[in-house]
Scaffold this motif. Structure first.
Motif, PDB file in Angstrom:
ATOM      1  N   LEU A  16       0.833  -1.202   0.000  1.00 18.93           N
ATOM      2  CA  LEU A  16       0.000   0.000   0.000  1.00 18.93           C
ATOM      3  C   LEU A  16       0.869   1.253   0.000  1.00 18.93           C
ATOM      4  CD1 LEU A  16      -2.770   1.352   0.151  1.00 18.93           C
ATOM      5  CD2 LEU A  16      -2.664   1.122   2.646  1.00 18.93           C
ATOM      6  N   ASP A  17       1.948   1.239   0.770  1.00 15.37           N
ATOM      7  CA  ASP A  17       2.871   2.371   0.801  1.00 15.37           C
ATOM      8  C   ASP A  17       3.449   2.635  -0.590  1.00 15.37           C
ATOM      9  OD1 ASP A  17       2.376   2.387   3.479  1.00 15.37           O
ATOM     10  OD2 ASP A  17       4.322   1.586   4.077  1.00 15.37           O
ATOM     11  N   SER A  18       3.885   1.554  -1.241  1.00 16.16           N
ATOM     12  CA  SER A  18       4.485   1.690  -2.572  1.00 16.16           C
ATOM     13  C   SER A  18       3.463   2.194  -3.581  1.00 16.16           C
ATOM     14  CB  SER A  18       5.060   0.346  -3.038  1.00 16.16           C
ATOM     15  OG  SER A  18       6.083  -0.100  -2.171  1.00 16.16           O
ATOM     16  N   LEU A  19       2.241   1.669  -3.508  1.00 13.34           N
ATOM     17  CA  LEU A  19       1.189   2.104  -4.427  1.00 13.34           C
ATOM     18  C   LEU A  19       0.876   3.581  -4.232  1.00 13.34           C
ATOM     19  CD1 LEU A  19      -0.910   1.369  -6.573  1.00 13.34           C
ATOM     20  CD2 LEU A  19      -2.476   0.738  -4.716  1.00 13.34           C
ATOM     21  N   GLU A  20       0.822   3.995  -2.984  1.00 11.93           N
ATOM     22  CA  GLU A  20       0.565   5.402  -2.658  1.00 11.93           C
ATOM     23  C   GLU A  20       1.656   6.298  -3.251  1.00 11.93           C
ATOM     24  OE1 GLU A  20      -0.808   7.078   1.506  1.00 11.93           O
ATOM     25  OE2 GLU A  20       1.364   6.770   1.476  1.00 11.93           O
ATOM     26  N   GLU A  21       2.894   5.896  -3.091  1.00 13.76           N
ATOM     27  CA  GLU A  21       4.016   6.692  -3.599  1.00 13.76           C
ATOM     28  C   GLU A  21       4.047   6.700  -5.130  1.00 13.76           C
ATOM     29  OE1 GLU A  21       7.323   4.884  -1.709  1.00 13.76           O
ATOM     30  OE2 GLU A  21       6.750   5.580   0.300  1.00 13.76           O
TER      31      GLU A  21
ATOM     32  N   ILE B 250       1.438   6.423  -7.168  1.00 14.38           N
ATOM     33  CA  ILE B 250       0.355   7.293  -7.634  1.00 14.38           C
ATOM     34  C   ILE B 250       0.775   8.757  -7.550  1.00 14.38           C
ATOM     35  CG2 ILE B 250      -1.965   8.134  -7.082  1.00 14.38           C
ATOM     36  CD1 ILE B 250      -2.683   5.280  -6.256  1.00 14.38           C
ATOM     37  N   ILE B 251       1.348   9.147  -6.419  1.00 18.18           N
ATOM     38  CA  ILE B 251       1.763  10.545  -6.232  1.00 18.18           C
ATOM     39  C   ILE B 251       2.838  10.922  -7.237  1.00 18.18           C
ATOM     40  CG2 ILE B 251       2.838  12.168  -4.631  1.00 18.18           C
ATOM     41  CD1 ILE B 251       1.577  10.515  -2.345  1.00 18.18           C
ATOM     42  N   ALA B 252       3.860  10.079  -7.372  1.00 21.10           N
ATOM     43  CA  ALA B 252       4.970  10.381  -8.276  1.00 21.10           C
ATOM     44  C   ALA B 252       4.516  10.425  -9.732  1.00 21.10           C
ATOM     45  CB  ALA B 252       6.081   9.343  -8.105  1.00 21.10           C
TER      46      ALA B 252
ATOM     47  N   GLN C 114      -4.677  22.515 -19.240  1.00 22.63           N
ATOM     48  CA  GLN C 114      -4.903  23.146 -17.930  1.00 22.63           C
ATOM     49  C   GLN C 114      -5.904  22.357 -17.105  1.00 22.63           C
ATOM     50  OE1 GLN C 114      -6.211  27.205 -18.154  1.00 22.63           O
ATOM     51  NE2 GLN C 114      -6.214  27.504 -15.942  1.00 22.63           N
ATOM     52  N   GLU C 115      -7.002  21.939 -17.729  1.00 21.86           N
ATOM     53  CA  GLU C 115      -8.014  21.191 -16.988  1.00 21.86           C
ATOM     54  C   GLU C 115      -7.459  19.856 -16.498  1.00 21.86           C
ATOM     55  OE1 GLU C 115     -12.454  21.073 -17.979  1.00 21.86           O
ATOM     56  OE2 GLU C 115     -11.747  19.146 -18.762  1.00 21.86           O
ATOM     57  N   LEU C 116      -6.714  19.162 -17.351  1.00 19.28           N
ATOM     58  CA  LEU C 116      -6.143  17.877 -16.952  1.00 19.28           C
ATOM     59  C   LEU C 116      -5.173  18.043 -15.792  1.00 19.28           C
ATOM     60  CD1 LEU C 116      -5.706  14.853 -17.382  1.00 19.28           C
ATOM     61  CD2 LEU C 116      -3.965  15.420 -19.096  1.00 19.28           C
ATOM     62  N   CYS C 117      -4.350  19.079 -15.842  1.00 22.10           N
ATOM     63  CA  CYS C 117      -3.385  19.316 -14.764  1.00 22.10           C
ATOM     64  C   CYS C 117      -4.091  19.612 -13.445  1.00 22.10           C
ATOM     65  CB  CYS C 117      -2.457  20.468 -15.141  1.00 22.10           C
ATOM     66  SG  CYS C 117      -1.237  20.020 -16.389  1.00 22.10           S
ATOM     67  N   ILE C 118      -5.169  20.368 -13.503  1.00 25.51           N
ATOM     68  CA  ILE C 118      -5.929  20.659 -12.279  1.00 25.51           C
ATOM     69  C   ILE C 118      -6.456  19.365 -11.669  1.00 25.51           C
ATOM     70  CG2 ILE C 118      -8.036  21.716 -11.382  1.00 25.51           C
ATOM     71  CD1 ILE C 118      -7.588  23.988 -13.399  1.00 25.51           C
ATOM     72  N   PHE C 119      -6.992  18.490 -12.504  1.00 19.26           N
ATOM     73  CA  PHE C 119      -7.531  17.219 -12.000  1.00 19.26           C
ATOM     74  C   PHE C 119      -6.416  16.368 -11.392  1.00 19.26           C
ATOM     75  CE2 PHE C 119     -11.135  17.347 -15.377  1.00 19.26           C
ATOM     76  CZ  PHE C 119     -11.772  18.327 -14.642  1.00 19.26           C
ATOM     77  N   MET C 120      -5.270  16.307 -12.057  1.00 17.95           N
ATOM     78  CA  MET C 120      -4.169  15.489 -11.538  1.00 17.95           C
ATOM     79  C   MET C 120      -3.618  16.054 -10.240  1.00 17.95           C
ATOM     80  SD  MET C 120      -2.018  14.069 -14.832  1.00 17.95           S
ATOM     81  CE  MET C 120      -1.669  15.671 -15.563  1.00 17.95           C
ATOM     82  N   ILE C 121      -3.562  17.372 -10.135  1.00 18.29           N
ATOM     83  CA  ILE C 121      -3.056  17.986  -8.903  1.00 18.29           C
ATOM     84  C   ILE C 121      -4.014  17.748  -7.744  1.00 18.29           C
ATOM     85  CG2 ILE C 121      -2.593  20.228  -7.809  1.00 18.29           C
ATOM     86  CD1 ILE C 121      -1.394  21.120 -10.506  1.00 18.29           C
ATOM     87  N   VAL C 122      -5.328  17.761  -8.026  1.00 19.70           N
ATOM     88  CA  VAL C 122      -6.315  17.460  -6.978  1.00 19.70           C
ATOM     89  C   VAL C 122      -6.099  16.047  -6.444  1.00 19.70           C
ATOM     90  CG1 VAL C 122      -8.765  17.052  -6.545  1.00 19.70           C
ATOM     91  CG2 VAL C 122      -8.052  19.101  -7.765  1.00 19.70           C
ATOM     92  N   TRP C 123      -5.963  15.082  -7.343  1.00 22.02           N
ATOM     93  CA  TRP C 123      -5.740  13.701  -6.916  1.00 22.02           C
ATOM     94  C   TRP C 123      -4.407  13.573  -6.167  1.00 22.02           C
ATOM     95  CZ3 TRP C 123      -8.111   8.807  -7.545  1.00 22.02           C
ATOM     96  CH2 TRP C 123      -9.412   8.863  -8.056  1.00 22.02           C
ATOM     97  N   MET C 124      -3.380  14.231  -6.693  1.00 21.89           N
ATOM     98  CA  MET C 124      -2.073  14.167  -6.047  1.00 21.89           C
ATOM     99  C   MET C 124      -2.122  14.754  -4.639  1.00 21.89           C
ATOM    100  SD  MET C 124       1.511  15.801  -7.386  1.00 21.89           S
ATOM    101  CE  MET C 124       0.838  17.469  -7.250  1.00 21.89           C
TER     102      MET C 124
ATOM    103  N   GLY D  31      -1.341  12.782  -1.421  1.00 19.27           N
ATOM    104  CA  GLY D  31      -0.178  13.350  -0.752  1.00 19.27           C
ATOM    105  C   GLY D  31      -0.447  13.670   0.704  1.00 19.27           C
ATOM    106  N   ALA D  32      -1.692  14.053   1.009  1.00 16.45           N
ATOM    107  CA  ALA D  32      -2.046  14.329   2.402  1.00 16.45           C
ATOM    108  C   ALA D  32      -1.952  13.059   3.249  1.00 16.45           C
ATOM    109  CB  ALA D  32      -3.452  14.910   2.482  1.00 16.45           C
ATOM    110  N   ALA D  33      -2.392  11.937   2.691  1.00 14.54           N
ATOM    111  CA  ALA D  33      -2.288  10.660   3.404  1.00 14.54           C
ATOM    112  C   ALA D  33      -0.821  10.272   3.585  1.00 14.54           C
ATOM    113  CB  ALA D  33      -3.032   9.570   2.641  1.00 14.54           C
ATOM    114  N   TYR D  34      -0.020  10.509   2.552  1.00 14.07           N
ATOM    115  CA  TYR D  34       1.423  10.246   2.646  1.00 14.07           C
ATOM    116  C   TYR D  34       2.054  11.111   3.727  1.00 14.07           C
ATOM    117  CZ  TYR D  34       6.353  10.227   1.265  1.00 14.07           C
ATOM    118  OH  TYR D  34       7.708  10.138   1.261  1.00 14.07           O
ATOM    119  N   GLY D  35       1.578  12.342   3.848  1.00 12.82           N
ATOM    120  CA  GLY D  35       2.100  13.247   4.865  1.00 12.82           C
ATOM    121  C   GLY D  35       1.830  12.756   6.273  1.00 12.82           C
ATOM    122  N   VAL D  36       0.658  12.166   6.489  1.00 11.52           N
ATOM    123  CA  VAL D  36       0.350  11.607   7.810  1.00 11.52           C
ATOM    124  C   VAL D  36       1.281  10.437   8.115  1.00 11.52           C
ATOM    125  CG1 VAL D  36      -1.402  10.443   9.207  1.00 11.52           C
ATOM    126  CG2 VAL D  36      -2.058  12.328   7.698  1.00 11.52           C
ATOM    127  N   ARG D  37       1.498   9.588   7.129  1.00  9.30           N
ATOM    128  CA  ARG D  37       2.343   8.400   7.340  1.00  9.30           C
ATOM    129  C   ARG D  37       3.788   8.763   7.635  1.00  9.30           C
ATOM    130  NH1 ARG D  37       5.359   5.146   3.733  1.00  9.30           N
ATOM    131  NH2 ARG D  37       4.428   6.080   1.874  1.00  9.30           N
TER     132      ARG D  37
END
Length: 213
Positions: free
Chosen positions: A12-17, A19-21, A79-89, A93-99
């Motif tokens: 799960l850790d690797s999958l999370e990283e 996705i973010i990367a 621009q729209e695609l980047c906004i969507f990807m940044i939202v997901w990231m 990323g917030a979950a990664y920050g907690v970990r």
């Protein structure tokens, strides 16, 4: 904490990283290409105008063809695609920050406490974070369900908006899991994830000479 993690948790850790990367790299690449195209068109147009003013037919013909070739690749969706990807990231990323313990927190009161009081305050803070994120995740799930029933799509890419908003419940529930995971580990061992801003992953800082700072 890393040594005691199960294989499933490490996956799960690797999958999370990953996705973010991946989202970060993709967003960076799309933005870079869009900027190069925009300034490339402007530059080619400038050369075209100069070649016409200086009466250089071959350069005028070349820059005209090049301009239309570059303009043919339409990146109005970038621009729209980047906004969507940044939202997901951001959500993952917030979950990664907690970990990893990289979230900023006001802990001046907690650090002044000692013993069981400090332990209780830390656990209470982590559980409060879990409660908040599970509420946000549940509200986000209701929002996704509602938007899916309306058939709403994005303005440019025409992507179903429920896919975009799905980042809210998924990211929030993952963040809730991370809060509970950190709380359980702290309750068992008394250790919390800590991030050193000066540390670089893969590089170990040698101890100071003579064992002194």
């Amino acid at each position: 904490m890393e040594a005691s993690r199960s294989k499933a948790a490490r996956i799960l850790d690797s999958l999370e990283e990953i996705i973010i990367a991946t989202l970060l790299a993709a967003a960076t690449l799309v933005i870079f290409v869009a900027i190069v195209q925009r300034y490339g068109l402007s530059g080619v147009a400038s050369v075209y105008r100069w070649s016409r003013a200086e009466d250089i037919p071959w350069l005028t013909s070349f820059t005209r063809s090049l301009f239309f070739a570059i303009a043919y690749v339409r990146l109005t969706w970038a621009q729209e695609l980047c906004i969507f990807m940044i939202v997901w990231m951001a959500k993952f990323g917030a979950a990664y920050g907690v970990r990893t313990g990289i979230h900023v927190g006001v802990d001046i009161l907690v650090e002044r406490l000692t013993g069981e009081w400090k332990r209780a305050m830390i656990v209470a803070g982590l559980l409060a974070g879990a409660l908040f994120t599970v509420i946000v995740g549940t509200l986000g799930a209701h929002l996704v369900w509602h938007i899916a029933s309306t058939g709403q799509t994005s303005a440019v890419l025409e992507v179903p908006m429920w896919i975009v908003y799905l980042a809210v419940p998924l990211g929030s529930y993952l963040m809730c899991f991370r809060f509970l995971e950190v709380a359980w580990h702290f309750w068992q061992t008394g250790e919390r994830p800590h991030h050193d801003p000066g540390a670089v992953e893969g590089i170990e800082t040698p101890p100071p000479a003579g064992g002194e700072r």
